[in-house]
Design an enzyme around this catalytic site. Structure first.
Site: not given
Ligand code: G3I
Length: 349
Positions: A150, A264
């Site tokens: 991105e 994705e």
């Molecule tokens: O693991 C922590 C947990 O310990 C905590 O309690 C909780 C509180 O919010 O957060 C958890 O982490 C989260 C993680 O996902 C696991 O669930 C993060 O806050 C959250 O930001 C993270 O979001 C991910 C996001 O990317 C940002 O990295 C999504 O799961 C994931 O599906 C998403 O994937 C992205 C691709 O990498 C790139 N393209 C877009 C796609 C969707 O946004």
């Protein structure tokens, strides 16, 4: 009709007509002409039914989060691959492939990086060390990587700093200039010459400007001998995205001659359901969308079909709030979407 004949009649003629013959289909991976992947995280291992699905249906896994900077690099000088290693080793033990996601992205950054005060030389060092440490750690186990994720805004400009609506921040570009992307690919090739290197982004199915920007970047890479093997179209899509645009986006990326990865995939139905669409009609439309997307991938030259990755196994895994965009429902049952995907795999392009 006597009872034995009645039973035979039921087995031979009626059963196949019921419920689309559900339960007798082969796993997706057995009928796919290209590789199929899904995301996996450590917490999936606590759900044996989900583990059984991904082992049965998919060739490849992508770590949804644990290879990102936030998930794997607690400080500038320390890397923690505990989670990623467990996932990768489990996949390899079960004969599956792993796609690496993602080396450099402007999101999911840890505080130490956001607050880092070094000059551009120091930032470059962090970027290079990260790419090369991660790739060397997984060398021989991971054969394809999203090197940069991105880098572009929807209007085709590079993400640098929030300027106006629709434009997004990217610290790497702010600190290192727009050519940081090319250098990432060079560092990646140096670290593991055998790995396939992908540029991954979203929006190719709705933003002509972003497509043009990606195509310009690829053509500049070609002229300058910058290595790249493929392009990922994330394709977080929805029912109202016109098929013709999706096809146009996929073909635009394929026009580079590089590998194409739908990296994705999910098909959101939330908006339509909120607007009152009949759930049965939404399920049918979602199945049709999956079928169409699979057929589009099959319509590309064979050697460019890297594969399709679903962004999660069941609707309980999705990153989308209150949505049901995947192939299995939250109780691990195949949805119509699964059957649509399956039909797409079986049909001629
Ligand atoms: O693991 C922590 C947990 O310990 C905590 O309690 C909780 C509180 O919010 O957060 C958890 O982490 C989260 C993680 O996902 C696991 O669930 C993060 O806050 C959250 O930001 C993270 O979001 C991910 C996001 O990317 C940002 O990295 C999504 O799961 C994931 O599906 C998403 O994937 C992205 C691709 O990498 C790139 N393209 C877009 C796609 C969707 O946004």
């Amino acid at each position: 009709m006597t009872q034995p004949f009645r039973n035979l009649f039921f087995l031979l003629f009626l059963l196949p007509l019921m419920g689309q013959g559900q339960g007798r289909e082969k796993p997706l991976r057995e009928v796919a002409p290209f590789t199929l992947g899904t995301t996996l995280e450590m917490n999936s291992f606590a759900r044996p039914e989900v583990v059984a699905i991904y082992r049965r249906e998919f060739h490849r896994i992508t770590c949804g989060n644990s290879m990102k900077i936030k998930g794997s690099q607690p400080t500038a000088d320390t890397f923690d691959f505990t989670m990623a290693d467990s996932i990768v080793n489990d996949a390899l033990r079960h004969g599956q492939l792993v796609h690496g996601h993602t080396l450099i992205w402007g999101k999911s950054l840890p505080d130490w990086l956001v607050n880092f005060q070094g000059d551009s030389v120091a930032w470059e060092q962090i970027m290079k060390t990260r790419i090369q440490t991660v790739m060397r750690h997984f060398k021989g186990r991971i054969h394809s990587w999203d090197v940069v994720n991105e880098a572009f805004n929807d209007d085709g400009t590079m993400r640098t700093v929030v300027k106006k609506k629709g434009q997004k921040e990217n610290l790497w570009c702010q600190k290192l200039g727009p050519d940081f992307v090319a250098r990432c690919f060079q560092y990646a090739r140096e670290a593991d010459p055998d790995a396939l290197l992908f540029y991954n982004d979203y929006g190719q199915e709705y933003s002509e400007a972003k497509n043009k920007a990606i195509l310009r970047m690829i053509s500049s890479f070609r002229k300058r001998g910058i290595p790249i093997d493929g392009i990922g179209l994330q394709l977080h899509t929805s029912l109202d995205r016109p098929d013709a645009l999706i096809l146009k986006g996929i073909r635009a990326m394929a026009s580079t001659g590089l590998l194409v990865h739908i990296s994705e995939l999910d098909v959101s139905v939330k908006k339509q359901l909120d607007e009152g669409m009949d759930p049965a009609a939404a399920a049918k439309a979602q199945a049709a969308k999956y079928e169409t997307i699979v057929k589009y991938m099959k319509s590309l030259p064979e050697k460019q079909q890297f594969g399709i990755t679903l962004w999660g196994v069941t609707d309980a895994d999705t990153w989308l709030k209150n949505d049901t965009p995947l192939l299995w429902d939250a109780h691990n049952h195949k949805k119509q979407a699964w059957y649509g995907f399956y039909r797409g795999l079986l049909q001629k392009p």
